[in-house]
Write an enzyme that holds these catalytic residues in place. Structure first.
Site, PDB file in Angstrom:
ATOM      1  N   THR A 105      -4.225   4.924   7.245  1.00  0.00           N
ATOM      2  CA  THR A 105      -3.170   4.488   6.328  1.00  0.00           C
ATOM      3  C   THR A 105      -2.184   5.628   6.063  1.00  0.00           C
ATOM      4  O   THR A 105      -2.594   6.717   5.664  1.00  0.00           O
ATOM      5  CB  THR A 105      -3.831   4.043   5.006  1.00  0.00           C
ATOM      6  OG1 THR A 105      -4.661   2.919   5.289  1.00  0.00           O
ATOM      7  CG2 THR A 105      -2.812   3.661   3.967  1.00  0.00           C
ATOM      8  N   GLU A 134      -6.862  -5.287   4.231  1.00  0.00           N
ATOM      9  CA  GLU A 134      -7.296  -3.978   3.738  1.00  0.00           C
ATOM     10  C   GLU A 134      -8.223  -4.142   2.532  1.00  0.00           C
ATOM     11  O   GLU A 134      -9.156  -3.353   2.342  1.00  0.00           O
ATOM     12  CB  GLU A 134      -6.076  -3.133   3.375  1.00  0.00           C
ATOM     13  CG  GLU A 134      -6.434  -1.660   3.239  1.00  0.00           C
ATOM     14  CD  GLU A 134      -5.215  -0.773   3.120  1.00  0.00           C
ATOM     15  OE1 GLU A 134      -4.136  -1.280   2.804  1.00  0.00           O
ATOM     16  OE2 GLU A 134      -5.367   0.424   3.338  1.00  0.00           O
ATOM     17  N   HIS A 191     -12.656   5.954  -3.326  1.00  0.00           N
ATOM     18  CA  HIS A 191     -11.646   5.097  -2.710  1.00  0.00           C
ATOM     19  C   HIS A 191     -11.837   3.635  -3.114  1.00  0.00           C
ATOM     20  O   HIS A 191     -10.869   2.872  -3.186  1.00  0.00           O
ATOM     21  CB  HIS A 191     -11.654   5.262  -1.186  1.00  0.00           C
ATOM     22  CG  HIS A 191     -10.337   4.870  -0.585  1.00  0.00           C
ATOM     23  ND1 HIS A 191      -9.123   5.277  -1.100  1.00  0.00           N
ATOM     24  CD2 HIS A 191     -10.030   4.069   0.464  1.00  0.00           C
ATOM     25  CE1 HIS A 191      -8.146   4.752  -0.393  1.00  0.00           C
ATOM     26  NE2 HIS A 191      -8.655   4.006   0.555  1.00  0.00           N
ATOM     27  N   CYS A 231      -4.967  -0.456  -6.894  1.00  0.00           N
ATOM     28  CA  CYS A 231      -3.637  -0.771  -6.338  1.00  0.00           C
ATOM     29  C   CYS A 231      -3.467  -2.275  -6.175  1.00  0.00           C
ATOM     30  O   CYS A 231      -2.374  -2.806  -6.362  1.00  0.00           O
ATOM     31  CB  CYS A 231      -3.463  -0.075  -4.996  1.00  0.00           C
ATOM     32  SG  CYS A 231      -4.630  -0.632  -3.719  1.00  0.00           S
ATOM     33  N   CYS A 249       0.860  -1.192   0.000  1.00  0.00           N
ATOM     34  CA  CYS A 249       0.000   0.000   0.000  1.00  0.00           C
ATOM     35  C   CYS A 249       0.891   1.235   0.000  1.00  0.00           C
ATOM     36  O   CYS A 249       1.722   1.401   0.889  1.00  0.00           O
ATOM     37  CB  CYS A 249      -0.879  -0.031   1.247  1.00  0.00           C
ATOM     38  SG  CYS A 249      -1.653   1.550   1.622  1.00  0.00           S
ATOM     39  N   CYS A 304      -3.385   7.589  -1.869  1.00  0.00           N
ATOM     40  CA  CYS A 304      -4.678   7.699  -2.558  1.00  0.00           C
ATOM     41  C   CYS A 304      -5.769   8.280  -1.667  1.00  0.00           C
ATOM     42  O   CYS A 304      -6.688   8.943  -2.161  1.00  0.00           O
ATOM     43  CB  CYS A 304      -5.157   6.333  -3.033  1.00  0.00           C
ATOM     44  SG  CYS A 304      -3.857   5.172  -3.324  1.00  0.00           S
ATOM     45  N   GLU A 363      -0.357   1.650   9.457  1.00  0.00           N
ATOM     46  CA  GLU A 363      -1.606   2.282   9.871  1.00  0.00           C
ATOM     47  C   GLU A 363      -1.425   2.809  11.291  1.00  0.00           C
ATOM     48  O   GLU A 363      -0.595   2.285  12.040  1.00  0.00           O
ATOM     49  CB  GLU A 363      -2.774   1.285   9.860  1.00  0.00           C
ATOM     50  CG  GLU A 363      -3.576   1.278   8.569  1.00  0.00           C
ATOM     51  CD  GLU A 363      -2.936   0.475   7.456  1.00  0.00           C
ATOM     52  OE1 GLU A 363      -2.164  -0.455   7.768  1.00  0.00           O
ATOM     53  OE2 GLU A 363      -3.184   0.789   6.281  1.00  0.00           O
ATOM     54  N   TYR A 386      -8.856   0.978  -5.307  1.00  0.00           N
ATOM     55  CA  TYR A 386      -8.356  -0.378  -5.085  1.00  0.00           C
ATOM     56  C   TYR A 386      -7.882  -1.042  -6.382  1.00  0.00           C
ATOM     57  O   TYR A 386      -7.740  -2.246  -6.478  1.00  0.00           O
ATOM     58  CB  TYR A 386      -9.382  -1.209  -4.293  1.00  0.00           C
ATOM     59  CG  TYR A 386      -9.198  -0.928  -2.801  1.00  0.00           C
ATOM     60  CD1 TYR A 386      -9.292   0.372  -2.320  1.00  0.00           C
ATOM     61  CD2 TYR A 386      -8.871  -1.920  -1.894  1.00  0.00           C
ATOM     62  CE1 TYR A 386      -9.069   0.665  -0.985  1.00  0.00           C
ATOM     63  CE2 TYR A 386      -8.648  -1.638  -0.554  1.00  0.00           C
ATOM     64  CZ  TYR A 386      -8.747  -0.347  -0.107  1.00  0.00           C
ATOM     65  OH  TYR A 386      -8.517  -0.055   1.214  1.00  0.00           O
TER      66      TYR A 386
HETATM   67 FE1  SF4 Z   1      -3.265   1.871  -0.005  1.00  0.00          FE
HETATM   68 FE2  SF4 Z   1      -4.569   0.948  -2.105  1.00  0.00          FE
HETATM   69 FE3  SF4 Z   1      -5.854   2.433  -0.222  1.00  0.00          FE
HETATM   70 FE4  SF4 Z   1      -4.055   3.505  -1.944  1.00  0.00          FE
HETATM   71  S1  SF4 Z   1      -6.049   2.589  -2.440  1.00  0.00           S
HETATM   72  S2  SF4 Z   1      -4.223   3.891   0.217  1.00  0.00           S
HETATM   73  S3  SF4 Z   1      -2.549   1.875  -2.108  1.00  0.00           S
HETATM   74  S4  SF4 Z   1      -4.944   0.373   0.002  1.00  0.00           S
HETATM   75 FE    FE Z   2      -7.226   1.781   2.107  1.00  0.00          FE
END
Ligand code: SF4
Ligand code: FE
Length: 483
Positions: free
Chosen positions: A191, A446, A292, A298, A100, A104, A257, A296
């Site tokens: 985060t 997460e 958000h 990511c 992570c 974001c 976190e 994801y």
């Molecule tokens: Fe982390 Fe993914 Fe959330 Fe971005 S979207 S803060 S990389 S878990």
């Molecule tokens: Fe997150």
């Protein structure tokens, strides 16, 4: 100042005076702490890639306020194309860091507030949007990382905020004067909190009139007086303090976190973006959540790393030609690319809001995140199947590097004669890190709970699908309704 480099970002964090606790002690040096530093490196990657010509298109954008080139993490989406680039940027960074990268949340908070402050002003004649845009200009100019803080501790889940035995279990306003407000409470699971320059606070749920003191959104410097950070433990965290790198699996990047406590913190009025407009709390939560849930993307990038690791360990074990191994890798790719479809679809179906900002298609963003609560677990199961049990019975790096155990380990852990045993161990430790260790916090738990737990998406899916349209189609085709 223009976009920060990774080095400038690190130096900017050193100038912060954060009050951070870990293992019962206040950290003197946050940036260089071995448990924090990999998470700082992951955020730094968002700065580094923005300066690389091959990633310029994904990682940067033109500010709609100043017209200047800015890091996309501070950008307000001006088109579906911007939203698509955001999804691709998430995959890229997930693949580059294998964890992570934290930045974001702030981007999603900025975009949500650009919409909701405008809508509050339209209803009440307030001037939140003007304040917000001034703040946005500041964030873009400084190229800051913002922590987007939504989740309250919530106490007794069956009671609304004002009925809690302890009223601070949801963050709320405890005083106000002509200069600003004073807030008390906490935000959980934050985060990247200690890698951020700013914290943007939002309510955690839809609110009623009785809870209007909880309907508050604002931004503060992360080292403002009264803010305290308590860093959470993660699996394998103390491996970071043992020296060496193999046992960490991914020694350079990670996440963190923290619980962030607001102990009677003053917020000046020009940093307040919602106060008492309880009827907009739900909209702010849903808008942030939709962005958000798109973020994801990511996990697709982290999935790329895991699939690469699965193929590599299969080759190292000389099983890559077995049909069931090939099939499992196809399945992993199928699941991972299905996730990519979801985050691209909600982006390309994005629509313009009255404020001018483009918002993802909220139904598709929720469907995407719902898949994210499932598919990474299946991908992790498959890679563990391919990797074999050695991943969790491997001796330590120190044993490998000492004489007697090292001699036996090198002899008995040899598989493919062409492959250095240490490489076999390294790839197994990476898989361990991603499916059981520090990075599994990001890739698995997460994926389940970040941006809302599965039930939150199911509620939104039920609310957003156009059921009458579906029923109409069915009724027409079977002859219940006239054509
Ligand atoms: Fe982390 Fe993914 Fe959330 Fe971005 S979207 S803060 S990389 S878990
Ligand atoms: Fe997150």
């Amino acid at each position: 100042m223009g976009m920060m480099t990774a080095e400038q970002y690190e130096e900017s964090l050193r100038r912060l005076n954060l009050k951070v606790y870990m293992f019962g002690e206040r950290l003197e040096n946050v940036v260089d702490h071995p448990i924090i530093r990999p998470s700082m490196n992951a955020v730094a990657k968002t700065y580094e890639l923005a300066h690389q010509p091959e990633y310029e298109d994904l990682m940067t954008a033109r500010s709609h306020l100043s017209g200047r080139k800015i890091n996309r993490f501070t950008h307000i989406h001006q088109s579906p194309e911007d939203l698509v680039k955001k999804s691709k940027m998430g995959r890229l960074l997930g693949r580059e860091t294998g964890c992570c990268f934290q930045r974001c949340v702030g981007m999603d908070a900025l975009n949500a507030l650009s919409i909701v402050t405008f809508d509050i002003d339209a209803k009440y004649g307030t001037s939140y949007n003007r304040r917000f845009l001034k703040y946005l200009e500041f964030v873009q100019e400084k190229d800051f990382t913002c922590d987007g803080a939504m989740t309250d501790p919530k106490g007794d889940r069956s009671l609304p905020p004002h009925q809690q035995t302890d009223p601070d279990l949801y963050l709320h306003v405890v005083a106000e004067n002509s200069d600003g407000i004073v807030v008390r409470g906490a935000k959980a699971h934050q985060t990247g909190a200690v890698n951020s320059h700013e914290i943007i606070v939002m309510p955690t749920l839809a609110l009623r009139k009785e809870d209007e003191d909880y309907a508050v959104s604002f931004a503060l410097p992360s080292d403002a007086q009264g803010i305290v950070y308590i860093v959470g433990r993660q699996p394998g965290d103390t491996r970071r303090m043992e020296g060496g790198d193999i046992d960490q699996g991914n020694s350079f990047f990670g996440g963190h976190e923290a619980l962030v406590v607001f102990d009677d913190v003053f917020v000046p009025w020009d940093r307040v973006f919602m106060y008492k407009e309880y009827d907009f709390a739900g909209q702010l939560v849903e808008t942030f959540a939709a962005y958000h849930r798109q973020s994801y993307a990511c996990k697709v990038g982290v999935g790329d790393v895991l699939i690469g690791a699965a193929q590599t360990i299969a080759e190292f074990n000389r099983v890559e030609r077995a049909s069931h191994i090939k099939d499992k890798i196809v399945e992993m790719n199928h699941l991972n690319e299905t996730l990519f479809c979801g985050c691209l679809a909600c982006a390309s179906e994005g629509r313009q809001e009255p404020s001018g900002t483009y918002l993802v298609d909220t139904l598709l963003a929720n469907v995407h995140k719902h898949n994210v609560t499932r598919f990474p677990y299946e991908i992790a199961r498959l890679v563990q199947d391919i990797a074999g049990g050695l991943m969790v019975t491997l001796a330590s790096e120190k044993d490998f590097k000492s004489e007697t155990p090292g001699k036996w380990l090198k002899k008995y852990l040899k598989a493919n004669p062409q492959v250095d045993t240490e490489h076999r161990i390294r790839i197994l430790r990476l898989i361990e890190n991603l499916t059981l260790g520090n990075a599994a916090v990001g890739y698995l738990t997460e994926s389940m709970h970040g941006a809302g737990s599965p039930q939150a998406q199911r509620i939104m899916i039920a609310r957003k699908v156009n059921m009458p349209e579906k029923q109409k189609a069915a009724r027409k085709l079977c002859g219940i309704d006239p054509k």
